[in-house]
Design an enzyme around this catalytic site. Structure first.
Site, PDB file in Angstrom:
ATOM      1  N   ARG A 102       0.878  -1.185   0.000  1.00 34.19           N
ATOM      2  CA  ARG A 102       0.000   0.000   0.000  1.00 34.19           C
ATOM      3  C   ARG A 102       0.905   1.221   0.000  1.00 34.19           C
ATOM      4  O   ARG A 102       1.702   1.416   0.922  1.00 34.19           O
ATOM      5  CB  ARG A 102      -0.920   0.007   1.224  1.00 34.19           C
ATOM      6  CG  ARG A 102      -1.607   1.351   1.404  1.00 34.19           C
ATOM      7  CD  ARG A 102      -2.727   1.344   2.403  1.00 34.19           C
ATOM      8  NE  ARG A 102      -3.906   0.698   1.849  1.00 34.19           N
ATOM      9  CZ  ARG A 102      -5.132   0.841   2.353  1.00 34.19           C
ATOM     10  NH1 ARG A 102      -5.336   1.601   3.405  1.00 34.19           N
ATOM     11  NH2 ARG A 102      -6.156   0.222   1.797  1.00 34.19           N
ATOM     12  N   HIS A 129      -7.396   0.833  -6.619  1.00 33.58           N
ATOM     13  CA  HIS A 129      -7.581   0.016  -5.413  1.00 33.58           C
ATOM     14  C   HIS A 129      -8.242  -1.307  -5.828  1.00 33.58           C
ATOM     15  O   HIS A 129      -9.408  -1.562  -5.513  1.00 33.58           O
ATOM     16  CB  HIS A 129      -8.442   0.776  -4.403  1.00 33.58           C
ATOM     17  CG  HIS A 129      -8.412   0.228  -3.006  1.00 33.58           C
ATOM     18  ND1 HIS A 129      -7.655  -0.866  -2.630  1.00 33.58           N
ATOM     19  CD2 HIS A 129      -9.066   0.639  -1.879  1.00 33.58           C
ATOM     20  CE1 HIS A 129      -7.842  -1.100  -1.340  1.00 33.58           C
ATOM     21  NE2 HIS A 129      -8.695  -0.205  -0.864  1.00 33.58           N
ATOM     22  N   GLN A 132     -10.125  -3.753  -3.336  1.00 30.55           N
ATOM     23  CA  GLN A 132     -11.444  -3.295  -2.896  1.00 30.55           C
ATOM     24  C   GLN A 132     -12.503  -3.628  -3.947  1.00 30.55           C
ATOM     25  O   GLN A 132     -13.611  -4.040  -3.606  1.00 30.55           O
ATOM     26  CB  GLN A 132     -11.421  -1.787  -2.640  1.00 30.55           C
ATOM     27  CG  GLN A 132     -12.725  -1.245  -2.097  1.00 30.55           C
ATOM     28  CD  GLN A 132     -13.039  -1.769  -0.709  1.00 30.55           C
ATOM     29  OE1 GLN A 132     -12.221  -1.653   0.194  1.00 30.55           O
ATOM     30  NE2 GLN A 132     -14.225  -2.332  -0.519  1.00 30.55           N
ATOM     31  N   ASP A 221     -17.061   7.540  -1.998  1.00 32.43           N
ATOM     32  CA  ASP A 221     -15.842   7.437  -1.188  1.00 32.43           C
ATOM     33  C   ASP A 221     -15.553   8.838  -0.643  1.00 32.43           C
ATOM     34  O   ASP A 221     -16.163   9.823  -1.069  1.00 32.43           O
ATOM     35  CB  ASP A 221     -14.694   6.918  -2.084  1.00 32.43           C
ATOM     36  CG  ASP A 221     -13.401   6.629  -1.329  1.00 32.43           C
ATOM     37  OD1 ASP A 221     -13.428   6.543  -0.085  1.00 32.43           O
ATOM     38  OD2 ASP A 221     -12.354   6.490  -1.990  1.00 32.43           O
ATOM     39  N   CYS A 261     -16.294   1.902   0.373  1.00 33.71           N
ATOM     40  CA  CYS A 261     -15.127   1.082   0.730  1.00 33.71           C
ATOM     41  C   CYS A 261     -14.764   1.229   2.209  1.00 33.71           C
ATOM     42  O   CYS A 261     -14.094   0.354   2.756  1.00 33.71           O
ATOM     43  CB  CYS A 261     -13.946   1.429  -0.166  1.00 33.71           C
ATOM     44  SG  CYS A 261     -13.366   3.128  -0.014  1.00 33.71           S
ATOM     45  N   ARG A 288     -13.591  -8.339   1.626  1.00 30.82           N
ATOM     46  CA  ARG A 288     -12.158  -8.111   1.408  1.00 30.82           C
ATOM     47  C   ARG A 288     -11.386  -9.379   1.779  1.00 30.82           C
ATOM     48  O   ARG A 288     -10.461  -9.798   1.089  1.00 30.82           O
ATOM     49  CB  ARG A 288     -11.663  -6.933   2.274  1.00 30.82           C
ATOM     50  CG  ARG A 288     -12.190  -5.573   1.876  1.00 30.82           C
ATOM     51  CD  ARG A 288     -11.654  -5.114   0.534  1.00 30.82           C
ATOM     52  NE  ARG A 288     -10.197  -5.060   0.496  1.00 30.82           N
ATOM     53  CZ  ARG A 288      -9.460  -4.029   0.920  1.00 30.82           C
ATOM     54  NH1 ARG A 288     -10.048  -2.934   1.375  1.00 30.82           N
ATOM     55  NH2 ARG A 288      -8.145  -4.067   0.844  1.00 30.82           N
TER      56      ARG A 288
HETATM   57  N1  NVA Z   1      -9.811   6.865  -1.631  1.00 29.16           N
HETATM   58  C1  NVA Z   1      -9.462   6.461  -0.293  1.00 29.16           C
HETATM   59  C2  NVA Z   1      -9.734   5.010  -0.091  1.00 29.16           C
HETATM   60  C3  NVA Z   1      -9.424   4.499   1.276  1.00 29.16           C
HETATM   61  C4  NVA Z   1      -9.667   3.027   1.423  1.00 29.16           C
HETATM   62  C5  NVA Z   1      -8.010   6.785  -0.029  1.00 29.16           C
HETATM   63  O1  NVA Z   1      -7.179   6.558  -0.926  1.00 29.16           O
HETATM   64  O2  NVA Z   1      -7.689   7.276   1.052  1.00 29.16           O
HETATM   65  N1   CP Z   2     -11.230   0.119   2.328  1.00 34.99           N
HETATM   66  C1   CP Z   2      -9.955   0.043   2.761  1.00 34.99           C
HETATM   67  O1   CP Z   2      -9.019  -0.209   2.004  1.00 34.99           O
HETATM   68  O2   CP Z   2      -9.827   0.229   4.107  1.00 34.99           O
HETATM   69  P1   CP Z   2      -8.491   0.432   4.943  1.00 34.99           P
HETATM   70  O3   CP Z   2      -7.902   1.751   4.516  1.00 34.99           O
HETATM   71  O4   CP Z   2      -8.928   0.414   6.365  1.00 34.99           O
HETATM   72  O5   CP Z   2      -7.546  -0.693   4.631  1.00 34.99           O
END
Ligand code: NVA
Ligand code: CP
Length: 303
Positions: A102, A129, A132, A221, A261, A288
């Site tokens: 990540r 992502h 997800q 989101d 998500c 997930r």
């Molecule tokens: N768009 C959000 C998704 C978090 C799971 C981010 O990148 O922070």
């Molecule tokens: N939806 C998602 O990826 O959640 P986290 O940021 O908690 O991993």
């Protein structure tokens, strides 16, 4: 060797099989019959951003499959002190059988794929992502939607989630209308590639109601993603009205499914009452676990 850096790494048939097999794996898990595909295997989980779901679902899933997870955070490792990704990847690939990353830039996961010599999973970048979306699509399938013919409305930022929805629509053919404020459009190259796969029903609009009209699924989101904290105040202005609330859902089909998500900001992109009346959001979070377990099995089979 296969990786999952984005849905460009899977064929449409592979994506469909992943979803079907994830549903079957969920049933097997509930029957106490998890395959031990990761027995004696170690999966590294690299986090350069925060996480609840991704971390816990991967760690849990690796345990279910008989393997061992090693969590590496940037601040607790040499990553934050500037060790080149090429070196981190080569070293971790010597120890581990698979690596989930990540991070911020898509080029970072691409470097892991180039240098580590083991399968790489994108656990979220600024661009996409995919993990997800595996869970989201699996959830809709479980709830009886036809992934080829459903109509999906995206409300909000043209962010990583929006881009992965576009990639999904490119593969599966469903109608996807994204309502984004002007200046917050999704990635143009991803949109062009999805359309080039033959889906003529992926459209960008600027009105949430226009997108949500007659939709089978409404999804959203946060207005400011991780890494965009400095833009929070400006975004709060620019995204006014881009909220999934009862009023918006009135124009969607009756029985509309709502996905998020998570984490959610109640009262910003989604009303608290919508979260409480759409428990499929928590099926989505649960999935997930199952979808990523199937993903890891598929990657192990294709090493
Ligand atoms: N768009 C959000 C998704 C978090 C799971 C981010 O990148 O922070
Ligand atoms: N939806 C998602 O990826 O959640 P986290 O940021 O908690 O991993």
């Amino acid at each position: 060797m296969k990786h999952l850096l984005s849905f460009e790494d899977v064929t449409t048939d592979e994506l469909k099989a992943l979803l079907d097999n994830a549903i079957a794996l969920k049933k097997a898990h509930r029957a106490g019959q998890d395959p031990k595909t990761l027995k004696d295997k170690v999966v590294a989980l690299v986090f350069e951003k925060s996480s609840t779901r991704t971390r816990v679902s991967f760690e849990t899933g690796i345990y279910h499959l008989g393997g061992q997870a090693v969590v590496v955070t940037s601040s607790g490792s040499q990553i934050a002190r500037g060790e080149p990704t090429e070196d981190t990847a080569r070293v971790m690939g010597r120890y581990c059988d698979m690596i989930m990353v990540r991070t911020f830039g898509q080029e970072v996961v691409e470097k892991y794929a180039k240098y580590a010599g083991v399968p790489i999973i994108n656990g979220l970048t600024d661009l996409v992502h995919p993990c997800q979306l595996l869970a989201d699509l699996m959830t809709l399938k479980e709830h009886g939607l036809d992934l080829a013919t459903m109509a999906v409305a995206w409300i909000g930022d043209g962010n990583n989630m929006a881009n992965s929805w576009i990639e999904s629509a490119g593969h599966l053919g469903f109608k996807l209308t994204l309502a984004v404020p002007e200046g917050y459009e999704p990635d143009a190259a991803i949109l062009a590639r999805a359309r080039a796969r033959g889906n003529k029903q992926i459209n960008i609009v600027h009105s949430p109601k226009e997108a949500a009209k007659e939709a089978d699924v409404v999804t959203t989101d946060v207005w400011a993603s991780m890494g965009q904290e400095a833009e929070k105040a400006k975004r709060a202005q620019d995204f006014k009205g881009f909220i999934v609330d009862e009023e918006l859902l009135k124009v969607a089909k009756s029985g509309v499914k709502v996905l998020h998500c998570l984490p959610a900001h109640r009262g910003e992109e989604i009303a608290a009452s919508v979260i409480e009346s759409h428990p499929e959001i928590f099926d989505e979070a649960e999935n997930r676990l199952h979808a990523q377990k199937q993903l890891m099995i598929w990657l192990m089979e294709n090493r």
